[in-house]
Motif scaffolding. Structure first.
Motif, mmCIF file in Angstrom:
data_model
loop_
_atom_site.group_PDB
_atom_site.id
_atom_site.type_symbol
_atom_site.label_atom_id
_atom_site.label_comp_id
_atom_site.label_asym_id
_atom_site.label_seq_id
_atom_site.Cartn_x
_atom_site.Cartn_y
_atom_site.Cartn_z
ATOM 1 N N ALA A 136 43.592 38.336 39.954
ATOM 2 C CA ALA A 136 43.567 38.458 41.421
ATOM 3 C C ALA A 136 44.805 39.221 41.876
ATOM 4 N N THR A 137 45.075 40.302 41.180
ATOM 5 C CA THR A 137 46.302 41.056 41.423
ATOM 6 C C THR A 137 46.191 42.035 42.575
ATOM 7 N N GLY A 138 45.027 42.094 43.202
ATOM 8 C CA GLY A 138 44.895 42.829 44.443
ATOM 9 C C GLY A 138 44.790 44.332 44.280
ATOM 10 N N PRO A 139 44.738 45.016 45.425
ATOM 11 C CA PRO A 139 44.552 46.465 45.413
ATOM 12 C C PRO A 139 45.777 47.236 44.948
ATOM 13 N N LEU A 140 46.941 46.557 44.908
ATOM 14 C CA LEU A 140 48.174 47.215 44.488
ATOM 15 C C LEU A 140 48.625 46.710 43.129
ATOM 16 N N THR A 141 47.655 46.468 42.241
ATOM 17 C CA THR A 141 47.946 46.039 40.873
ATOM 18 C C THR A 141 48.929 47.008 40.220
ATOM 19 N N SER A 142 49.937 46.462 39.541
ATOM 20 C CA SER A 142 50.959 47.313 38.937
ATOM 21 C C SER A 142 50.364 48.188 37.838
ATOM 22 N N GLY A 143 51.013 49.303 37.590
ATOM 23 C CA GLY A 143 50.515 50.290 36.643
ATOM 24 C C GLY A 143 50.202 49.763 35.257
ATOM 25 N N PRO A 144 51.126 49.033 34.613
ATOM 26 C CA PRO A 144 50.850 48.554 33.254
ATOM 27 C C PRO A 144 49.641 47.623 33.182
ATOM 28 N N LEU A 145 49.523 46.701 34.155
ATOM 29 C CA LEU A 145 48.377 45.792 34.127
ATOM 30 C C LEU A 145 47.090 46.539 34.451
ATOM 31 N N ALA A 146 47.144 47.471 35.390
ATOM 32 C CA ALA A 146 45.957 48.260 35.711
ATOM 33 C C ALA A 146 45.488 49.037 34.490
ATOM 34 N N ALA A 147 46.426 49.561 33.720
ATOM 35 C CA ALA A 147 46.063 50.291 32.505
ATOM 36 C C ALA A 147 45.423 49.360 31.485
ATOM 37 N N THR A 337 28.810 35.055 38.487
ATOM 38 C CA THR A 337 29.891 34.097 38.705
ATOM 39 C C THR A 337 31.260 34.753 38.527
ATOM 40 N N LEU A 338 31.321 36.079 38.723
ATOM 41 C CA LEU A 338 32.561 36.854 38.721
ATOM 42 C C LEU A 338 33.259 36.868 37.369
ATOM 43 N N GLN A 339 32.513 36.605 36.301
ATOM 44 C CA GLN A 339 33.058 36.647 34.952
ATOM 45 C C GLN A 339 32.839 38.028 34.347
ATOM 46 N N LEU A 340 33.799 38.458 33.546
ATOM 47 C CA LEU A 340 33.664 39.726 32.847
ATOM 48 C C LEU A 340 32.563 39.599 31.798
ATOM 49 N N LYS A 341 31.598 40.491 31.849
ATOM 50 C CA LYS A 341 30.458 40.398 30.935
ATOM 51 C C LYS A 341 30.900 40.449 29.471
ATOM 52 N N SER A 342 31.886 41.258 29.195
ATOM 53 C CA SER A 342 32.347 41.419 27.806
ATOM 54 C C SER A 342 33.272 40.308 27.346
ATOM 55 N N ASP A 343 33.791 39.504 28.289
ATOM 56 C CA ASP A 343 34.704 38.406 27.941
ATOM 57 C C ASP A 343 34.628 37.360 29.052
ATOM 58 N N PRO A 344 33.683 36.424 28.994
ATOM 59 C CA PRO A 344 33.418 35.470 30.089
ATOM 60 C C PRO A 344 34.558 34.531 30.439
ATOM 61 N N ARG A 345 35.615 34.491 29.648
ATOM 62 C CA ARG A 345 36.759 33.649 30.016
ATOM 63 C C ARG A 345 37.596 34.300 31.103
ATOM 64 N N ILE A 346 37.310 35.565 31.421
ATOM 65 C CA ILE A 346 38.085 36.322 32.406
ATOM 66 C C ILE A 346 37.273 36.477 33.690
ATOM 67 N N PHE A 347 37.863 36.065 34.806
ATOM 68 C CA PHE A 347 37.253 36.183 36.133
ATOM 69 C C PHE A 347 38.032 37.208 36.950
ATOM 70 N N PHE A 348 37.353 37.858 37.882
ATOM 71 C CA PHE A 348 38.018 38.757 38.816
ATOM 72 C C PHE A 348 37.773 38.265 40.237
ATOM 73 N N ALA A 349 38.808 38.379 41.082
ATOM 74 C CA ALA A 349 38.704 37.918 42.470
ATOM 75 C C ALA A 349 39.568 38.772 43.368
ATOM 76 N N GLY A 350 39.229 38.800 44.650
ATOM 77 C CA GLY A 350 40.002 39.561 45.613
ATOM 78 C C GLY A 350 39.593 41.021 45.634
ATOM 79 N N GLN A 351 40.448 41.852 46.211
ATOM 80 C CA GLN A 351 40.079 43.248 46.401
ATOM 81 C C GLN A 351 39.885 44.009 45.100
ATOM 82 N N ILE A 352 40.530 43.580 44.040
ATOM 83 C CA ILE A 352 40.331 44.268 42.767
ATOM 84 C C ILE A 352 38.914 44.051 42.231
ATOM 85 N N SER A 353 38.226 43.015 42.733
ATOM 86 C CA SER A 353 36.847 42.757 42.304
ATOM 87 C C SER A 353 35.856 43.629 43.062
#
Length: 449
Positions: A136-147, A337-353
């Protein structure tokens, strides 16, 4: 999985704070990571959780509107952000508007005081390899994490441009030239919630000329240089005023400067155009220029906006800015349910979703937190009914056309159409149709709960 599984929540904005609260509310501990204030973003000013960087409005709270329905569902599900918003309200017509500083402080205190939430102030540069993760790092996710997200999802980062409106010192407004009123007298509190700066035709024409000739701020990164060439994917509901003005000389006065429903007490008529000022804090010490997000240089903003009647001597507490928002292609990557299809333990939320707006970010954070808690308890996360605003929002995120995916605000267009009998019965009454959609959603949410 058991209660001992680690849940990492990345980002303490609106979505991340809400997700952490929902997880803890289910009796499960989690770790909430926030890089601010150790590392700031281009838009944030503090290290508080849920800091509002654009408007201070959480949109309409008028009954039987789509934003009202979404907030109603969030309140029903125990949203922390909705509770904080009620405590920090300021007058805003029919909208739920908040004192942004008090609101962020209330969220921060609630989170930091919760015994099941461990706050870690550091930058996360990659998705944790173990445990459940809510991104849930938002629309301004830092460069390393976005990569790292791009590497994990196997897709290019998508982005659009968003902007911030200026804020001015209330004491520098010429009260002899402005008038207080809510459009058509509509206000949740029954008051005149906005200060209105009226233009005559000549003042408006002079202002438009100044906007069109103002010098733009420079680009911070190479990709942003496209803004000067007209090759920018702005979000249509949050266009900079320069872009609106370029679409025609009257476009501003049919957009953020529309005067309809605002009677100037000096003339008894609607002005030719109006700039509305909305209260920023509970003591009414500052006001923002509603809808006046822009990317002019700061000295240009001072010159241009001091052409607004009543703001000739305005002092600016914050200038408008433009920033780049990052989001993933939800329809390609996420489950219902907002889970990553390739890795269901990971959810995305907020504007980055792939949602746009404060309340929409809170909504996806609430759902991701509840879904993550269910997974930690060994349960299968249960999607919210499609008939609800929450369900329709997540349905859009995960089912829209991935080739033309754009972030969305909540709107009745996202909810399922009424059945044929109801459509025929109410075809001449739009308000009644909306009321019926809301009634159906409320019933579905009550059953779900």
């Amino acid at each position: 999985m058991t209660k001992k599984v680690t849940i990492h929540v990345l980002g303490a904005g609106l979505a991340g704070s809400e997700a952490a609260w929902q997880i803890a509310d289910k009796g499960i501990s989690c770790i909430l990571y926030e890089m601010r204030p150790l590392r700031q973003t281009p838009a944030h000013k503090t290290g508080d959780f849920g800091e509002l960087v654009c408007s201070n409005s959480l949109k309409s709270d008028s009954e039987n509107t789509a934003p009202w329905l979404l907030k109603r569902e969030l309140r029903q599900l125990g949203s922390l952000a909705m509770r904080a918003a009620e405590e920090c309200r300021v007058p805003g017509g029919h909208a739920l508007t908040v004192d942004r500083d008090l609101f962020a402080a209330a969220l921060t205190k609630a989170i930091e005081d919760h015994p099941l939430i461990q706050v870690v102030r550091e930058e996360v540069t990659e998705i944790p390899a173990d445990g459940i993760v809510v991104v849930a790092t938002g629309p301004l996710t830092s460069g390393p994490l976005a990569a790292d997200i791009a590497r994990l999802t196997g897709s290019e980062r998508l982005y659009f441009y968003d902007s911030i409106s200026p804020i001015i010192d209330a004491e520098t407004i010429d009260r002899e030239k402005v008038f207080a009123a809510s459009r058509y007298g509509k206000s949740l509190d029954g008051g005149d919630d906005y200060l209105n700066c009226p233009f005559n035709r000549q003042e408006y024409e002079t202002f438009v000329d100044a906007v069109l000739t103002a010098e733009s701020a420079g680009a911070h990164i190479d990709e942003d240089r496209a803004i000067h060439n007209g090759k920018v994917a702005f979000f249509e509901s949050c266009l900079p005023i320069e872009e609106i003005a370029r679409r025609g000389r009257d476009t501003l006065r049919f957009g953020p400067m529309k005067p309809v429903g605002l009677d100037d007490p000096k003339t008894g008529r609607w002005p030719y155009a109006v700039v509305q000022l909305r209260q920023e804090d509970q003591r009414a010490g500052s006001y923002n220029l509603v809808g006046f997000q822009n990317y002019m240089k700061f000295p240009e903003q001072k010159r241009v906006f001091r052409l607004i009647p009543g703001l000739e001597n305005a002092e600016f507490l914050r200038f408008g800015q433009i920033h780049r928002n990052t989001y993933i292609n939800g329809p390609e990557l996420l489950t219902a349910t907002l889970q990553l299809k390739s890795d269901p333990r990971i959810f995305f939320a907020g504007q980055i979703s792939g949602v746009e707006g404060y309340v929409e970010s809170i909504a996806t954070g609430l759902l991701a937190g509840r879904f993550a808690a269910a997974l930690a308890l060994g349960e299968t996360p249960l999607p919210v009914p499609r008939e609800t605003a929450l369900g329709s929002l997540t349905y859009y995120i995960t089912n829209a056309n991935p080739k033309h995916y754009q972030p969305a605000n909540i709107a009745f267009d996202l909810l399922p159409a009424l059945d044929e009998a109801a459509r025929q019965r109410l075809k001449r009454d739009k308000k009644a149709r909306h009321a019926e959609v809301c009634r159906r959603a409320i019933e579905a949410m009550s059953t779900y709960v």
